[in-house]
Write an enzyme that holds these catalytic residues in place. Structure first.
Site, mmCIF file in Angstrom:
data_model
loop_
_atom_site.group_PDB
_atom_site.id
_atom_site.type_symbol
_atom_site.label_atom_id
_atom_site.label_comp_id
_atom_site.label_asym_id
_atom_site.label_seq_id
_atom_site.Cartn_x
_atom_site.Cartn_y
_atom_site.Cartn_z
ATOM 1 N N HIS A 88 -9.161 -3.924 -1.483
ATOM 2 C CA HIS A 88 -8.145 -3.128 -0.790
ATOM 3 C C HIS A 88 -8.506 -1.635 -0.846
ATOM 4 O O HIS A 88 -8.473 -0.942 0.183
ATOM 5 C CB HIS A 88 -6.769 -3.376 -1.430
ATOM 6 C CG HIS A 88 -5.666 -2.542 -0.869
ATOM 7 N ND1 HIS A 88 -4.601 -3.090 -0.177
ATOM 8 C CD2 HIS A 88 -5.450 -1.199 -0.877
ATOM 9 C CE1 HIS A 88 -3.800 -2.112 0.208
ATOM 10 N NE2 HIS A 88 -4.281 -0.956 -0.209
ATOM 11 N N GLU A 89 -8.861 -1.166 -2.048
ATOM 12 C CA GLU A 89 -9.137 0.272 -2.187
ATOM 13 C C GLU A 89 -10.404 0.678 -1.448
ATOM 14 O O GLU A 89 -10.441 1.723 -0.794
ATOM 15 C CB GLU A 89 -9.228 0.657 -3.662
ATOM 16 C CG GLU A 89 -7.939 0.454 -4.453
ATOM 17 C CD GLU A 89 -6.718 1.056 -3.787
ATOM 18 O OE1 GLU A 89 -6.835 2.093 -3.108
ATOM 19 O OE2 GLU A 89 -5.632 0.454 -3.931
ATOM 20 N N CYS B 1 0.863 -1.186 0.000
ATOM 21 C CA CYS B 1 0.000 0.000 0.000
ATOM 22 C C CYS B 1 0.893 1.227 0.000
ATOM 23 O O CYS B 1 1.894 1.267 0.724
ATOM 24 C CB CYS B 1 -0.880 -0.012 1.247
ATOM 25 S SG CYS B 1 -1.980 1.407 1.382
ATOM 26 N N HIS C 32 -10.101 1.332 2.192
ATOM 27 C CA HIS C 32 -9.624 2.665 2.580
ATOM 28 C C HIS C 32 -10.791 3.613 2.876
ATOM 29 O O HIS C 32 -10.663 4.508 3.713
ATOM 30 C CB HIS C 32 -8.775 3.283 1.464
ATOM 31 C CG HIS C 32 -7.351 2.815 1.427
ATOM 32 N ND1 HIS C 32 -6.449 3.102 2.430
ATOM 33 C CD2 HIS C 32 -6.661 2.115 0.491
ATOM 34 C CE1 HIS C 32 -5.266 2.583 2.113
ATOM 35 N NE2 HIS C 32 -5.355 1.976 0.948
HETATM 36 NI NI NI Z 1 -3.707 1.055 -0.031
#
Ligand code: NI
Length: 177
Positions: A142-143, A100, A146
């Site tokens: 993953h995104e 990341c 966030h």
């Molecule tokens: Ni990330």
């Protein structure tokens, strides 16, 4: 073109849930997306979420095309995904290595759904509805994490599988993060 600073783990803005975009016609949104794209590409990231540059809106981008950080990954078209909704298509989870841009120089083994549907809107406010799997599905999860204030180390099941990229993968000449 503006390459923005990427916040690093420890910054409370990375832990704050993002708000939905309501005005798709604003020049601020258009500029945000340009800055995110420029920043992601300059850093060879596979994706970027708006909170990573300090903007608390539900906007993520991703793109995988011969990415030196993920040399074996399948390609993923450049996508702007706004106000996303994820729906896993199976209960199957698979562990895979992730990095990341907010956790530079490190990789960890993270479980993700292998298949999922994602819905949302593109930069013009047009609906997006895709069903994807494997690496594409991993990047999206993953995104979107966030946007909920979740960084991938928070999902690692075995912290022995978390470390510095150049130590975990010596000699592979992987990028810094
Ligand atoms: Ni990330």
């Amino acid at each position: 073109m503006a390459i923005r600073d990427v916040l690093k783990m420890g910054d409370p803005r990375l832990l704050t849930p993002a708000l939905p975009v309501e005005d798709f016609a604003s020049s601020e949104l258009a500029q945000l997306i340009v800055d995110m794209r420029d920043t992601m590409r300059a850093l060879n990231g596979a994706g970027l979420a708006a909170p990573q540059i300090g903007v608390g809106l539900q906007v993520v981008i991703f793109e995988v095309s011969t990415n030196p950080r993920y040399p074996d990954a399948e390609s993923v078209p450049f996508t702007v995904l706004i106000n996303p909704l994820l729906s896993p298509l199976s209960d199957e989870l698979e562990e895979g290595w992730e990095g990341c841009l907010s956790v530079p120089g490190m990789r960890g083994l993270v479980p993700r759904h292998t298949a999922l549907r994602y819905q949302g809107f593109d930069a013009a406010g047009q609906p997006i509805d895709r069903s994807v799997n494997d690496f594409h599905a991993r990047v999206v999860q993953h995104e979107v994490d966030h946007l909920h204030g979740i960084l991938y180390p928070m999902r690692i099941r075995d912290l022995r599988q978390f470390g510095f990229t150049d130590t975990l993968f010596p000699g592979q000449d992987l990028q810094d993060d």
